[in-house]
Write an enzyme that holds these catalytic residues in place. Sequence first.
Site, PDB file in Angstrom:
ATOM      1  N   THR A 132       4.815  -1.045   3.981  1.00 11.83           N
ATOM      2  CA  THR A 132       4.503  -1.130   2.560  1.00 11.83           C
ATOM      3  C   THR A 132       5.629  -1.787   1.776  1.00 11.83           C
ATOM      4  O   THR A 132       6.803  -1.715   2.165  1.00 11.83           O
ATOM      5  CB  THR A 132       4.259   0.285   1.992  1.00 11.83           C
ATOM      6  OG1 THR A 132       4.155   0.228   0.571  1.00 11.83           O
ATOM      7  CG2 THR A 132       5.419   1.219   2.336  1.00 11.83           C
ATOM      8  N   ASP A 133       5.283  -2.384   0.645  1.00  6.84           N
ATOM      9  CA  ASP A 133       6.316  -2.949  -0.225  1.00  6.84           C
ATOM     10  C   ASP A 133       7.140  -1.865  -0.920  1.00  6.84           C
ATOM     11  O   ASP A 133       8.208  -2.142  -1.476  1.00  6.84           O
ATOM     12  CB  ASP A 133       5.697  -3.887  -1.263  1.00  6.84           C
ATOM     13  CG  ASP A 133       4.693  -3.224  -2.198  1.00  6.84           C
ATOM     14  OD1 ASP A 133       4.400  -2.018  -2.012  1.00  6.84           O
ATOM     15  OD2 ASP A 133       4.190  -3.900  -3.110  1.00  6.84           O
ATOM     16  N   GLU A 134       6.683  -0.613  -0.873  1.00  9.08           N
ATOM     17  CA  GLU A 134       7.399   0.459  -1.559  1.00  9.08           C
ATOM     18  C   GLU A 134       8.766   0.752  -0.944  1.00  9.08           C
ATOM     19  O   GLU A 134       9.607   1.392  -1.580  1.00  9.08           O
ATOM     20  CB  GLU A 134       6.545   1.721  -1.608  1.00  9.08           C
ATOM     21  CG  GLU A 134       5.282   1.538  -2.434  1.00  9.08           C
ATOM     22  CD  GLU A 134       4.527   2.836  -2.676  1.00  9.08           C
ATOM     23  OE1 GLU A 134       5.180   3.869  -2.935  1.00  9.08           O
ATOM     24  OE2 GLU A 134       3.288   2.814  -2.608  1.00  9.08           O
ATOM     25  N   TYR A 158       7.714   9.468   0.562  1.00 11.48           N
ATOM     26  CA  TYR A 158       6.826   8.571   1.304  1.00 11.48           C
ATOM     27  C   TYR A 158       7.508   7.266   1.660  1.00 11.48           C
ATOM     28  O   TYR A 158       7.561   6.869   2.830  1.00 11.48           O
ATOM     29  CB  TYR A 158       5.557   8.286   0.501  1.00 11.48           C
ATOM     30  CG  TYR A 158       4.823   7.046   0.958  1.00 11.48           C
ATOM     31  CD1 TYR A 158       4.345   6.949   2.261  1.00 11.48           C
ATOM     32  CD2 TYR A 158       4.637   5.960   0.098  1.00 11.48           C
ATOM     33  CE1 TYR A 158       3.695   5.801   2.703  1.00 11.48           C
ATOM     34  CE2 TYR A 158       3.986   4.818   0.530  1.00 11.48           C
ATOM     35  CZ  TYR A 158       3.522   4.743   1.829  1.00 11.48           C
ATOM     36  OH  TYR A 158       2.898   3.602   2.266  1.00 11.48           O
ATOM     37  N   LYS A 162       8.647   5.668   5.368  1.00 13.96           N
ATOM     38  CA  LYS A 162       8.195   4.366   5.871  1.00 13.96           C
ATOM     39  C   LYS A 162       9.376   3.445   6.139  1.00 13.96           C
ATOM     40  O   LYS A 162       9.380   2.680   7.114  1.00 13.96           O
ATOM     41  CB  LYS A 162       7.234   3.723   4.875  1.00 13.96           C
ATOM     42  CG  LYS A 162       5.855   4.345   4.845  1.00 13.96           C
ATOM     43  CD  LYS A 162       5.120   4.230   6.179  1.00 13.96           C
ATOM     44  CE  LYS A 162       4.684   2.810   6.472  1.00 13.96           C
ATOM     45  NZ  LYS A 162       3.916   2.721   7.747  1.00 13.96           N
TER      46      LYS A 162
END
Length: 358
Positions: A132-134, A158, A162
């Site tokens: 994810t870009d997060e 989260y 990741k």
Amino acid sequence: MILVTGGAGFIGANFILDWLSKSDEPVINLDTLSYAGNLESLASLHGDARHIFIRGDIADTALIASLLAEHQPRAIINFAAESHVDRSIHGPEDFIQTNIVGTFRLLEAVLGYWRAMADADKSKFRLLHVSTDEVYGSLDPGDAAFTETHQYQPNSPYSASKAASDHLVRAYHHTYGLPVLTTHCSNNYGPLHFPEKLIPLVIVNALADKPLPVYGDGRQVRDWLYVKDHCSALRRVLQNGRLGEVYNIGGGNEKLNIEIVKTLCRLLDELRPRADGKSYALQISYVTDRPGHDKRYAINASKIEHELGWRPEETFDTGIRKTVVWYLANPDWLANVQSGAYREWRGKQSAAPEKLAL
């Protein structure tokens, strides 16, 4: 044959449906069927010999090793993850166990499998890790979009979990030579999306005459990627991506959250008007902001475009209309997915997902 982990979730299910619409290469689908895993999303594949579903966890090393030995997949696409920020804030341990420990155990099993391959098969094998870009953190309004070399600055349990999984995948490539690929996608939307995320939640609540919750001032910015475009990008990366490389996948659609909500209201006003003739926008309700809420994500996807020739096909206008039309046309899917664990989550804000019965 390929192995897809987390294939009953939103992106995983879309990927399998997309894959089998374009290829007869069989898919082994491994999923725990936690709260967001939904086999009904794959109902059209019932009886299709190309789709083999196994209920199980990526943290189960013995199961993974057994599946690899039995089915001999040429590639693995790892979608399996706990993926909701709010859930990670209320109960981070599940995210540590699945996203970090699970990824580690998957890598251990895959490494043993890959090492035992014949040289010809070994050179063709790929593990594609979907992230994810997060993991990159938050951008200010004038900052340049995330590139693949952007420093990791995760801000939620989260995104931190990741990020850790990404580092493990990278380490197994550089230490052991495992042939891996990693992708970072922006916010996905489209059919089969579990209704705890913004777009499906707004649609569901609007139709049920419930408040449409908007965090804070609603001015958080996200880049929106239609899920079928994401699937096409993943196929391209799997086929032609350079080993050990990271590819950002974005839709090129930076939007304010409040803009997304108002767009959905306008589409629903057009496609399914309220009985009283008033706008769904009257149901918008501003709620207390999420702790540590990232203000802006933005993806620079020039690398995948220049190296692999991929660009999204859908504009936001075309993709969001298709999404709303799909949800309006599939009320049974919506009703069923909102039963059980989902209702409990919305009521208790508990982070522990229930297992769904087969």
